[in-house]
Scaffold this motif. Structure first.
Motif, PDB file in Angstrom:
ATOM      1  N   LEU A  88       0.831  -1.206   0.000  1.00  0.00           N
ATOM      2  CA  LEU A  88       0.000   0.000   0.000  1.00  0.00           C
ATOM      3  C   LEU A  88       0.866   1.257   0.000  1.00  0.00           C
ATOM      4  CD1 LEU A  88      -2.669   1.523   0.160  1.00  0.00           C
ATOM      5  CD2 LEU A  88      -2.699   1.114   2.633  1.00  0.00           C
ATOM      6  N   LEU A  89       1.932   1.255   0.781  1.00  0.00           N
ATOM      7  CA  LEU A  89       2.825   2.409   0.798  1.00  0.00           C
ATOM      8  C   LEU A  89       3.448   2.645  -0.568  1.00  0.00           C
ATOM      9  CD1 LEU A  89       4.678   2.102   4.222  1.00  0.00           C
ATOM     10  CD2 LEU A  89       2.974   3.802   3.565  1.00  0.00           C
ATOM     11  N   TYR A  90       3.819   1.577  -1.237  1.00  0.00           N
ATOM     12  CA  TYR A  90       4.373   1.721  -2.587  1.00  0.00           C
ATOM     13  C   TYR A  90       3.363   2.411  -3.500  1.00  0.00           C
ATOM     14  CZ  TYR A  90       5.796   0.569  -7.322  1.00  0.00           C
ATOM     15  OH  TYR A  90       6.137   0.649  -8.652  1.00  0.00           O
ATOM     16  N   GLU A  91       2.111   2.005  -3.419  1.00  0.00           N
ATOM     17  CA  GLU A  91       1.085   2.608  -4.265  1.00  0.00           C
ATOM     18  C   GLU A  91       0.877   4.083  -3.927  1.00  0.00           C
ATOM     19  OE1 GLU A  91       0.440   1.159  -6.780  1.00  0.00           O
ATOM     20  OE2 GLU A  91       0.196  -0.999  -6.471  1.00  0.00           O
ATOM     21  N   PHE A  92       1.037   4.439  -2.654  1.00  0.00           N
ATOM     22  CA  PHE A  92       0.980   5.860  -2.288  1.00  0.00           C
ATOM     23  C   PHE A  92       2.037   6.653  -3.043  1.00  0.00           C
ATOM     24  CE2 PHE A  92      -1.396   4.944   1.779  1.00  0.00           C
ATOM     25  CZ  PHE A  92      -2.405   5.875   1.571  1.00  0.00           C
ATOM     26  N   THR A  93       3.245   6.116  -3.111  1.00  0.00           N
ATOM     27  CA  THR A  93       4.335   6.843  -3.789  1.00  0.00           C
ATOM     28  C   THR A  93       4.084   6.956  -5.284  1.00  0.00           C
ATOM     29  OG1 THR A  93       5.715   4.877  -4.187  1.00  0.00           O
ATOM     30  CG2 THR A  93       5.989   6.004  -2.064  1.00  0.00           C
ATOM     31  N   GLN A  94       3.348   6.008  -5.843  1.00  0.00           N
ATOM     32  CA  GLN A  94       3.029   6.070  -7.263  1.00  0.00           C
ATOM     33  C   GLN A  94       1.845   6.990  -7.526  1.00  0.00           C
ATOM     34  OE1 GLN A  94       5.251   4.283  -9.425  1.00  0.00           O
ATOM     35  NE2 GLN A  94       6.130   4.402  -7.369  1.00  0.00           N
ATOM     36  N   SER A  95       0.900   7.002  -6.621  1.00  0.00           N
ATOM     37  CA  SER A  95      -0.278   7.836  -6.780  1.00  0.00           C
ATOM     38  C   SER A  95       0.048   9.314  -6.619  1.00  0.00           C
ATOM     39  CB  SER A  95      -1.350   7.426  -5.760  1.00  0.00           C
ATOM     40  OG  SER A  95      -2.511   8.201  -5.911  1.00  0.00           O
ATOM     41  N   GLN A  96       0.938   9.621  -5.654  1.00  0.00           N
ATOM     42  CA  GLN A  96       1.334  11.003  -5.421  1.00  0.00           C
ATOM     43  C   GLN A  96       2.850  11.064  -5.229  1.00  0.00           C
ATOM     44  OE1 GLN A  96      -0.263  14.250  -5.432  1.00  0.00           O
ATOM     45  NE2 GLN A  96       1.954  14.449  -5.587  1.00  0.00           N
ATOM     46  N   PRO A  97       3.605  11.240  -6.303  1.00  0.00           N
ATOM     47  CA  PRO A  97       5.065  11.347  -6.170  1.00  0.00           C
ATOM     48  C   PRO A  97       5.447  12.453  -5.198  1.00  0.00           C
ATOM     49  CG  PRO A  97       4.445  11.109  -8.472  1.00  0.00           C
ATOM     50  CD  PRO A  97       3.165  11.316  -7.709  1.00  0.00           C
ATOM     51  N   GLY A  98       6.482  12.176  -4.427  1.00  0.00           N
ATOM     52  CA  GLY A  98       6.950  13.165  -3.459  1.00  0.00           C
ATOM     53  C   GLY A  98       6.430  12.957  -2.062  1.00  0.00           C
ATOM     54  N   LEU A  99       5.503  12.006  -1.881  1.00  0.00           N
ATOM     55  CA  LEU A  99       5.059  11.692  -0.524  1.00  0.00           C
ATOM     56  C   LEU A  99       6.211  11.069   0.261  1.00  0.00           C
ATOM     57  CD1 LEU A  99       1.492  10.091  -0.851  1.00  0.00           C
ATOM     58  CD2 LEU A  99       2.061  12.365   0.016  1.00  0.00           C
ATOM     59  N   GLU A 100       6.296  11.386   1.533  1.00  0.00           N
ATOM     60  CA  GLU A 100       7.257  10.747   2.428  1.00  0.00           C
ATOM     61  C   GLU A 100       6.525   9.643   3.178  1.00  0.00           C
ATOM     62  OE1 GLU A 100       9.972  11.752   6.374  1.00  0.00           O
ATOM     63  OE2 GLU A 100       9.323  13.388   5.047  1.00  0.00           O
ATOM     64  N   VAL A 101       6.897   8.401   2.946  1.00  0.00           N
ATOM     65  CA  VAL A 101       6.167   7.277   3.524  1.00  0.00           C
ATOM     66  C   VAL A 101       7.020   6.556   4.563  1.00  0.00           C
ATOM     67  CG1 VAL A 101       4.731   6.948   1.487  1.00  0.00           C
ATOM     68  CG2 VAL A 101       6.883   5.687   1.691  1.00  0.00           C
ATOM     69  N   VAL A 102       6.319   6.044   5.586  1.00  0.00           N
ATOM     70  CA  VAL A 102       6.949   5.280   6.661  1.00  0.00           C
ATOM     71  C   VAL A 102       6.050   4.089   6.960  1.00  0.00           C
ATOM     72  CG1 VAL A 102       7.775   5.280   9.042  1.00  0.00           C
ATOM     73  CG2 VAL A 102       7.979   7.353   7.651  1.00  0.00           C
ATOM     74  N   GLY A 103       6.647   2.918   7.129  1.00  0.00           N
ATOM     75  CA  GLY A 103       5.881   1.736   7.485  1.00  0.00           C
ATOM     76  C   GLY A 103       6.368   1.123   8.774  1.00  0.00           C
ATOM     77  N   LEU A 104       5.443   0.630   9.569  1.00  0.00           N
ATOM     78  CA  LEU A 104       5.763  -0.010  10.844  1.00  0.00           C
ATOM     79  C   LEU A 104       5.087  -1.369  10.889  1.00  0.00           C
ATOM     80  CD1 LEU A 104       7.129   0.955  13.664  1.00  0.00           C
ATOM     81  CD2 LEU A 104       4.759   0.993  14.467  1.00  0.00           C
ATOM     82  N   ASP A 105       5.840  -2.401  11.228  1.00  0.00           N
ATOM     83  CA  ASP A 105       5.255  -3.729  11.326  1.00  0.00           C
ATOM     84  C   ASP A 105       6.022  -4.553  12.347  1.00  0.00           C
ATOM     85  OD1 ASP A 105       3.128  -5.269   9.358  1.00  0.00           O
ATOM     86  OD2 ASP A 105       4.472  -6.663  10.378  1.00  0.00           O
ATOM     87  N   ILE A 106       5.326  -5.525  12.951  1.00  0.00           N
ATOM     88  CA  ILE A 106       5.933  -6.381  13.961  1.00  0.00           C
ATOM     89  C   ILE A 106       6.721  -7.526  13.337  1.00  0.00           C
ATOM     90  CG2 ILE A 106       4.013  -8.009  14.212  1.00  0.00           C
ATOM     91  CD1 ILE A 106       4.432  -7.790  17.252  1.00  0.00           C
ATOM     92  N   SER A 107       6.570  -7.733  12.036  1.00  0.00           N
ATOM     93  CA  SER A 107       7.140  -8.896  11.359  1.00  0.00           C
ATOM     94  C   SER A 107       8.489  -8.602  10.717  1.00  0.00           C
ATOM     95  CB  SER A 107       6.169  -9.407  10.288  1.00  0.00           C
ATOM     96  OG  SER A 107       6.775 -10.387   9.483  1.00  0.00           O
ATOM     97  N   ASP A 108       9.547  -9.229  11.231  1.00  0.00           N
ATOM     98  CA  ASP A 108      10.855  -9.137  10.589  1.00  0.00           C
ATOM     99  C   ASP A 108      10.794  -9.691   9.178  1.00  0.00           C
ATOM    100  OD1 ASP A 108      12.468  -8.008  12.685  1.00  0.00           O
ATOM    101  OD2 ASP A 108      12.350  -9.929  13.735  1.00  0.00           O
ATOM    102  N   TYR A 109      10.046 -10.789   9.018  1.00  0.00           N
ATOM    103  CA  TYR A 109       9.961 -11.451   7.716  1.00  0.00           C
ATOM    104  C   TYR A 109       9.339 -10.521   6.672  1.00  0.00           C
ATOM    105  CZ  TYR A 109       8.773 -14.794   4.060  1.00  0.00           C
ATOM    106  OH  TYR A 109       8.673 -15.432   2.849  1.00  0.00           O
ATOM    107  N   ALA A 110       8.252  -9.854   7.041  1.00  0.00           N
ATOM    108  CA  ALA A 110       7.586  -8.958   6.096  1.00  0.00           C
ATOM    109  C   ALA A 110       8.511  -7.833   5.665  1.00  0.00           C
ATOM    110  CB  ALA A 110       6.311  -8.393   6.716  1.00  0.00           C
ATOM    111  N   ILE A 111       9.223  -7.256   6.595  1.00  0.00           N
ATOM    112  CA  ILE A 111      10.126  -6.154   6.272  1.00  0.00           C
ATOM    113  C   ILE A 111      11.269  -6.643   5.390  1.00  0.00           C
ATOM    114  CG2 ILE A 111      11.752  -4.499   7.260  1.00  0.00           C
ATOM    115  CD1 ILE A 111       9.850  -4.333   9.690  1.00  0.00           C
TER     116      ILE A 111
END
Length: 219
Positions: A88-111
């Motif tokens: 979803l964060l990737y799609e944010f950057t494509q929908s609106q270039p220049g957005l500063e995105v940050v993701g937080l997750d409990i999963s080491d594997y996902a990151i």
């Protein structure tokens, strides 16, 4: 606080065999594997959880709608609490270039297995204690994550999202009748909170959450 549905179209695009989920594999074993938030949860057998969570573009429409609704512009900051592999964060950057995105997750594997373009912006953490300053994000989203917390953690997470956001959106799983309750119980492997819409509203009010929200149902 407004009810805005960004997620149902994605949720309903998946076909689910509820009886197969409980009859062909031990539900207890599936839950034990899933709650390690590792390979089994994301990319293991479908009877455990996703059965392979790969980028397929399904989140593009969601990001486009959120960018338009919240009038996000270049330079704005967006946080995804429970970001998973960051699609979803990737799609944010494509929908609106220049957005500063940050993701937080409990999963080491996902990151570790996140979309390469977005991986540098992801970090490990828990929703109940967000490592960010007050009002530091123009939008905070949390999609199908917070129902995996125990009620006291959920309460803290809502207050934290409220604290760090200027705008926010939360989506959790729910049920409106006994059939939807059974379907949810059959399908889920990580839920800790099982609430009707009225109960979710009560929790939002108790936590002082002022952002937007929606619910998904297993029909």
């Amino acid at each position: 606080m407004a009810y805005i549905d960004f997620i149902s179209s994605v949720h309903k695009s998946t076909k689910r065999d509820y009886l197969k989920r409980v009859n062909e594999f031990s539900k207890a074993e599936a839950a034990e594997k899933a709650k390690k938030w590792g390979y089994d949860y994301w990319d293991g057998d479908r009877q455990v959880c996703y059965g392979g969570y790969h980028y397929d573009g399904r989140w593009k429409k969601v990001a486009d709608e959120m960018v338009e609704h919240y009038q996000l512009k270049s330079g704005d900051r967006v946080l995804d609490v429970g970001c998973g592999k960051g699609f979803l964060l990737y799609e944010f950057t494509q929908s609106q270039p220049g957005l500063e995105v940050v993701g937080l997750d409990i999963s080491d594997y996902a990151i570790k297995n996140a979309k390469p373009e977005i991986k540098p912006y992801l970090q490990k953490g828990h929703a109940k204690e967000l490592p960010f300053e007050d009002n530091s994000f123009d939008l905070v989203v949390s999609v199908t994550t917070l129902h995996n917390l125990y009620c006291m953690e959920f309460f803290s997470a809502l207050k934290e999202i409220q604290r760090v956001s200027k705008n926010s959106y939360v989506c959790v799983e729910s049920y409106r009748n006994e059939q939807e309750k059974v379907n949810l119980l059959y399908w889920q492997v990580t839920c800790e909170m099982f609430c009707t819409p009225e109960e979710w509203e009560w929790w939002f009010d108790m936590a002082g959450y002022k952002g937007d929200h929606s619910l998904i149902f297993f029909e």
